[in-house]
Design a protein around this motif. Sequence first.
Motif, PDB file in Angstrom:
ATOM      1  N   ILE A 172     -98.913  -0.635 -40.634  1.00 22.56           N
ATOM      2  CA  ILE A 172     -98.126  -1.692 -39.997  1.00 22.56           C
ATOM      3  C   ILE A 172     -98.421  -3.040 -40.665  1.00 22.56           C
ATOM      4  O   ILE A 172     -97.517  -3.820 -40.948  1.00 22.56           O
ATOM      5  CB  ILE A 172     -98.400  -1.736 -38.476  1.00 22.56           C
ATOM      6  CG1 ILE A 172     -97.904  -0.442 -37.819  1.00 22.56           C
ATOM      7  CG2 ILE A 172     -97.732  -2.951 -37.830  1.00 22.56           C
ATOM      8  CD1 ILE A 172     -98.312  -0.273 -36.360  1.00 22.56           C
ATOM      9  N   LEU A 196     -95.595  -5.205 -42.481  1.00 24.27           N
ATOM     10  CA  LEU A 196     -95.234  -6.524 -41.948  1.00 24.27           C
ATOM     11  C   LEU A 196     -95.728  -7.676 -42.816  1.00 24.27           C
ATOM     12  O   LEU A 196     -95.438  -8.835 -42.537  1.00 24.27           O
ATOM     13  CB  LEU A 196     -95.782  -6.685 -40.522  1.00 24.27           C
ATOM     14  CG  LEU A 196     -95.216  -5.711 -39.477  1.00 24.27           C
ATOM     15  CD1 LEU A 196     -95.840  -5.980 -38.120  1.00 24.27           C
ATOM     16  CD2 LEU A 196     -93.698  -5.807 -39.392  1.00 24.27           C
ATOM     17  N   GLU A 235     -93.310 -10.218 -43.885  1.00 25.71           N
ATOM     18  CA  GLU A 235     -92.455 -10.675 -42.793  1.00 25.71           C
ATOM     19  C   GLU A 235     -91.007 -10.205 -42.898  1.00 25.71           C
ATOM     20  O   GLU A 235     -90.081 -11.014 -43.001  1.00 25.71           O
ATOM     21  CB  GLU A 235     -92.527 -12.208 -42.682  1.00 25.71           C
ATOM     22  CG  GLU A 235     -93.920 -12.639 -42.283  1.00 25.71           C
ATOM     23  CD  GLU A 235     -94.110 -14.155 -42.303  1.00 25.71           C
ATOM     24  OE1 GLU A 235     -93.092 -14.875 -42.332  1.00 25.71           O
ATOM     25  OE2 GLU A 235     -95.264 -14.581 -42.303  1.00 25.71           O
ATOM     26  N   LEU A 258     -87.987  -3.601 -39.115  1.00 26.20           N
ATOM     27  CA  LEU A 258     -88.998  -2.582 -39.361  1.00 26.20           C
ATOM     28  C   LEU A 258     -88.469  -1.246 -38.857  1.00 26.20           C
ATOM     29  O   LEU A 258     -88.046  -1.121 -37.707  1.00 26.20           O
ATOM     30  CB  LEU A 258     -90.289  -2.921 -38.614  1.00 26.20           C
ATOM     31  CG  LEU A 258     -91.391  -1.854 -38.695  1.00 26.20           C
ATOM     32  CD1 LEU A 258     -91.959  -1.761 -40.109  1.00 26.20           C
ATOM     33  CD2 LEU A 258     -92.508  -2.133 -37.694  1.00 26.20           C
ATOM     34  N   LEU A 272     -96.502  -3.171 -31.691  1.00 31.56           N
ATOM     35  CA  LEU A 272     -95.121  -3.298 -32.167  1.00 31.56           C
ATOM     36  C   LEU A 272     -94.310  -4.173 -31.221  1.00 31.56           C
ATOM     37  O   LEU A 272     -93.503  -4.997 -31.650  1.00 31.56           O
ATOM     38  CB  LEU A 272     -94.473  -1.917 -32.316  1.00 31.56           C
ATOM     39  CG  LEU A 272     -95.011  -1.057 -33.471  1.00 31.56           C
ATOM     40  CD1 LEU A 272     -94.360   0.316 -33.467  1.00 31.56           C
ATOM     41  CD2 LEU A 272     -94.788  -1.737 -34.824  1.00 31.56           C
ATOM     42  N   ARG A 310     -94.867  -7.840 -31.864  1.00 32.46           N
ATOM     43  CA  ARG A 310     -94.121  -8.351 -33.010  1.00 32.46           C
ATOM     44  C   ARG A 310     -92.647  -8.489 -32.656  1.00 32.46           C
ATOM     45  O   ARG A 310     -91.955  -9.395 -33.123  1.00 32.46           O
ATOM     46  CB  ARG A 310     -94.287  -7.436 -34.223  1.00 32.46           C
ATOM     47  CG  ARG A 310     -95.733  -7.272 -34.653  1.00 32.46           C
ATOM     48  CD  ARG A 310     -96.444  -8.597 -34.803  1.00 32.46           C
ATOM     49  NE  ARG A 310     -96.099  -9.295 -36.014  1.00 32.46           N
ATOM     50  CZ  ARG A 310     -96.887  -9.395 -37.072  1.00 32.46           C
ATOM     51  NH1 ARG A 310     -98.073  -8.887 -37.068  1.00 32.46           N
ATOM     52  NH2 ARG A 310     -96.491 -10.030 -38.160  1.00 32.46           N
ATOM     53  N   GLN A 311     -92.186  -7.579 -31.820  1.00 31.90           N
ATOM     54  CA  GLN A 311     -90.798  -7.620 -31.366  1.00 31.90           C
ATOM     55  C   GLN A 311     -90.547  -8.912 -30.584  1.00 31.90           C
ATOM     56  O   GLN A 311     -89.543  -9.583 -30.769  1.00 31.90           O
ATOM     57  CB  GLN A 311     -90.573  -6.406 -30.472  1.00 31.90           C
ATOM     58  CG  GLN A 311     -89.170  -6.221 -29.970  1.00 31.90           C
ATOM     59  CD  GLN A 311     -89.133  -5.092 -28.952  1.00 31.90           C
ATOM     60  OE1 GLN A 311     -90.047  -4.944 -28.138  1.00 31.90           O
ATOM     61  NE2 GLN A 311     -88.094  -4.307 -28.991  1.00 31.90           N
ATOM     62  N   LEU A 370     -89.087  -9.782 -34.403  1.00 31.56           N
ATOM     63  CA  LEU A 370     -88.870  -8.664 -35.310  1.00 31.56           C
ATOM     64  C   LEU A 370     -87.849  -7.687 -34.722  1.00 31.56           C
ATOM     65  O   LEU A 370     -87.934  -7.327 -33.554  1.00 31.56           O
ATOM     66  CB  LEU A 370     -90.208  -7.936 -35.538  1.00 31.56           C
ATOM     67  CG  LEU A 370     -90.193  -6.706 -36.442  1.00 31.56           C
ATOM     68  CD1 LEU A 370     -89.925  -7.105 -37.899  1.00 31.56           C
ATOM     69  CD2 LEU A 370     -91.519  -5.951 -36.343  1.00 31.56           C
TER      70      LEU A 370
END
Length: 329
Positions: free
Chosen positions: A161, A165, A168, A172, A193, A196-197, A201
């Motif tokens: 991951i 990432l 950036e 994903l 995850l 990051r969402q 993301l």
Amino acid sequence: MSALLDVSGLVVAFGDVPTVRGVSFAVEKGQTLAIVGESGSGKSLSSLAVLGLLPPQARVTAGDIRWEGQDLLALGDTEIRRLRGEQLAMIFQDPLSALNPSLTVGYQIAEMFRRRRGMRRRQARAQAIEAMTEVGIPDAGQRFGAYPHEFSGGMRQRVMIAIALALEPKLLIADEPTTALDVTVQAQVLRLLRRRQSEGLSMIIISHDLGVVARTAQSVVVMYAGQAVETGTVADVYPAPAHPYTVGLMAASPSARDGRREVLPIEGYPPDIATLPSGCVFHPRCPFARERCRVEEPALREVAPGRSSACHYAEEVLTSGAELDHAGA
Ligand SMILES: Nc1ncnc2c1ncn2[C@@H]1O[C@H](COP(=O)(O)OP(=O)(O)O)[C@@H](O)[C@H]1O
Ligand code: SF4
Ligand SMILES: [Mg+2]
């Protein structure tokens, strides 16, 4: 506003055999799409097609893939390679096979920053340690020099991951990111995850387990034998599926069942793509199947605002709701 990623009518074929058979899906900016279905339903091929990473024998023979409106299928190798990593990234089920066993983990992350960002060694090392820390690897400074086999499965997935990432990306694609992990570690990776969402993301998360993606995705595509059989928002589909296969997947998911009821595997096996059943391809396994299903192929059609099902009897399935038992008992 157009979607970040828009795939329509995608067909992926091995020789003369179409394996992904006309799949459409879209990912909006900041949103997560789940692609679910049993092994062999075409989930991985669909996403590999997006990244231009299909196995050499496979080809996209029809359909359209648009990235921010741009035709991805028209791009050359160099351009698609640049997009990968920079804007689109992918993590795989088995992180050990994706890491180089003879290079230290830290080196492999730092190398990304050196090659793609032109950083000097010292700066790339600092960036790599920061990236490792961000994905929750403790003592990243000390673990920088460790080799992949010295990491646990969960820590290796964190490394993947971190690599995915590092630059950036905007999207994903996580292909069964937690399948190889035990339940506790699975939850940690999903939480990572989701964080990051929440920072913007966009994701496609692929799983054979409907329950795993329930709290991570906003929309879902259920695939069977290379086609989408149900699509909609997670909020609509999970409480009341409109396709018998989705009902079966739900009953077969340990995480969706949450220990409340017995896990019931769907009877039978997915068909061989080369010799598909007549009519509805799900009919040999479907507890709802009637005569019509053996002869007439159901089209994916809208059954309620924003949701579609490829079942002749979708409305009935929908209203029978949670009481429906796929085993037909
Ligand atoms: N390298 C390959 N060579 C031949 N057939 C393949 C290959 N990869 C996948 N397939 C075929 O495509 C189908 C879908 O594969 P895949 O997208 O990997 O499924 P999923 O990710 O849903 O498990 C498989 O069942 C298989 O029939
Ligand atoms: S069309 Fe018939 S066989 Fe296919 S899912 Fe619906 S009820 Fe089952
Ligand atoms: Mg797969």
